[in-house]
Design a protein around this motif. Structure first.
Motif, PDB file in Angstrom:
ATOM      1  N   LYS A 247      54.820 -79.203 -43.091  1.00 48.85           N
ATOM      2  CA  LYS A 247      54.363 -79.027 -44.586  1.00 48.85           C
ATOM      3  C   LYS A 247      52.776 -79.545 -44.676  1.00 48.85           C
ATOM      4  CE  LYS A 247      58.846 -78.958 -46.384  1.00 48.85           C
ATOM      5  NZ  LYS A 247      59.733 -79.875 -47.206  1.00 48.85           N
ATOM      6  N   TYR A 248      52.528 -80.870 -44.242  1.00 58.03           N
ATOM      7  CA  TYR A 248      51.270 -81.214 -44.337  1.00 58.03           C
ATOM      8  C   TYR A 248      51.106 -82.480 -43.258  1.00 58.03           C
ATOM      9  CZ  TYR A 248      54.200 -83.716 -47.533  1.00 58.03           C
ATOM     10  OH  TYR A 248      55.288 -84.510 -47.941  1.00 58.03           O
ATOM     11  N   MET A 249      49.829 -82.970 -42.904  1.00 56.58           N
ATOM     12  CA  MET A 249      49.619 -83.949 -41.974  1.00 56.58           C
ATOM     13  C   MET A 249      49.306 -85.000 -42.926  1.00 56.58           C
ATOM     14  SD  MET A 249      45.977 -82.846 -40.457  1.00 56.58           S
ATOM     15  CE  MET A 249      46.530 -81.308 -39.701  1.00 56.58           C
ATOM     16  N   ASN A 255      47.251 -90.557 -46.319  1.00 54.69           N
ATOM     17  CA  ASN A 255      46.980 -89.582 -47.454  1.00 54.69           C
ATOM     18  C   ASN A 255      47.367 -88.188 -46.904  1.00 54.69           C
ATOM     19  OD1 ASN A 255      44.683 -90.076 -46.009  1.00 54.69           O
ATOM     20  ND2 ASN A 255      43.904 -88.389 -46.983  1.00 54.69           N
ATOM     21  N   LYS A 256      47.914 -87.381 -47.791  1.00 58.29           N
ATOM     22  CA  LYS A 256      48.506 -85.755 -47.426  1.00 58.29           C
ATOM     23  C   LYS A 256      47.135 -84.910 -47.181  1.00 58.29           C
ATOM     24  CE  LYS A 256      52.612 -86.246 -49.740  1.00 58.29           C
ATOM     25  NZ  LYS A 256      53.866 -85.831 -50.837  1.00 58.29           N
ATOM     26  N   LYS A 257      47.322 -84.428 -45.960  1.00 55.77           N
ATOM     27  CA  LYS A 257      46.355 -83.311 -45.965  1.00 55.77           C
ATOM     28  C   LYS A 257      46.858 -81.951 -45.280  1.00 55.77           C
ATOM     29  CE  LYS A 257      42.687 -84.746 -43.581  1.00 55.77           C
ATOM     30  NZ  LYS A 257      41.788 -85.501 -42.527  1.00 55.77           N
ATOM     31  N   ASP A 258      46.245 -81.095 -45.459  1.00 55.05           N
ATOM     32  CA  ASP A 258      46.802 -79.724 -45.220  1.00 55.05           C
ATOM     33  C   ASP A 258      46.480 -79.531 -43.505  1.00 55.05           C
ATOM     34  OD1 ASP A 258      47.398 -78.929 -47.951  1.00 55.05           O
ATOM     35  OD2 ASP A 258      45.583 -77.909 -48.108  1.00 55.05           O
ATOM     36  N   PHE A 259      47.300 -78.780 -43.048  1.00 54.85           N
ATOM     37  CA  PHE A 259      47.115 -78.269 -41.558  1.00 54.85           C
ATOM     38  C   PHE A 259      45.827 -77.362 -41.510  1.00 54.85           C
ATOM     39  CE2 PHE A 259      51.509 -79.624 -40.898  1.00 54.85           C
ATOM     40  CZ  PHE A 259      51.359 -80.395 -39.983  1.00 54.85           C
TER      41      PHE A 259
END
Length: 259
Positions: A247-249, A255-259
């Motif tokens: 879902k995210y890295m 902190n959440k980051k988009d792939f």
């Protein structure tokens, strides 16, 4: 917890972007799937999967690995570990399926070598972007049946490991192990969930972390708060249900980051 100084005794160019570094020290206690923290002096300390008891296989992707690739035989590194939970080792009478993509083949080859030495029946599905980036083809083919896919069709079957998995009788295997890009493993997770086979599947996750021992919290994954470095990097499929897998890295601070 202090790094052990190791000397590089051999450097093997595996692919244009990947090299194996062999040490003068063997970490005999390591279980396939565990990792070590590699201190590249003056740059960074980063987690690396063990491809053998005395080796790491590394893809050049950032400052630390760029510095590592500039080293020569006779140079030294600092190694902490091994850390984390490795794969559940298969029994001699079991039939196993290995699914590897890209540099995710590193922990898989360590498991394949162990399983082959124990006489385990092994089938491997191996994928890469192209023919040049295929890892450990000869070693995996010597361990058992091998199916190869490349994204661009430059070697063997054009497509993805999931194409082969979709044609595979999952019920024929006692255990399934996989490691590779997280989006690949997300697809595999969904397919195996539909087959009610998550309980016999183990996923090796690659996430950013600094300490390697579960203290910094940068690698915690939603919703259970499992730490990839301490509770993983290998997880049973049931542990990852309704998790952030695919879902995210995460960034360096968690902190959440988009792939």
């Amino acid at each position: 917890m202090y790094p052990t100084n190791v000397k590089i005794t051999k450097i093997i160019k595996e692919t244009p972007s990947t090299r194996t570094f062999v040490f003068d020290k063997s970490f005999d206690e390591a279980v396939p799937g565990q990792f070590v923290m590699v201190w590249i002096r003056g740059v960074d300390e980063i987690p690396m999967g063990l491809s053998g008891k005395d080796s790491i296989t590394v893809q050049k992707v950032g400052d630390a690995t760029e510095k590592l690739f500039s080293l020569n035989e006779g140079d030294s590194l600092g190694i902490r570990g091994p850390f984390g939970n490795g794969f559940t080792l298969p029994g001699k009478d079991e039939k196993i399926l290995l699914i590897a993509g890209g540099v995710g083949t590193v922990p898989i080859i360590a498991l394949a070598n162990y399983a082959a030495s124990e006489g385990v029946c092994i089938t491997t599905i191996l994928g890469a972007r192209n023919a040049e980036e295929l890892l450990f083809v000869d070693k995996l083919s010597s361990c058992g049946e091998l199916h190869i896919t490349t994204d661009d069709g430059s070697a063997h079957r054009c497509g993805f490991v999931t194409d082969v998995l979709g044609e595979t009788d999952i019920s024929a295997y006692d255990r399934i192990y996989t490691c590779g890009p997280e989006m690949m493993m997300k697809c595999i997770f969904g397919m195996l969930e539909n087959e009610d086979a998550l309980d016999k599947t183990e996923f090796s996750l690659h996430r950013y972390f600094k300490c390697g021992i579960g203290v910094c919290g940068a690698c915690c994954i939603d919703k259970k708060g499992l730490r990839v470095c301490r509770d993983g990097p290998v997880f049973n499929g049931l542990e990852l249900i309704d998790s952030e897998l695919g879902k995210y890295m995460r960034g360096p601070s968690g902190n959440k980051k988009d792939f």
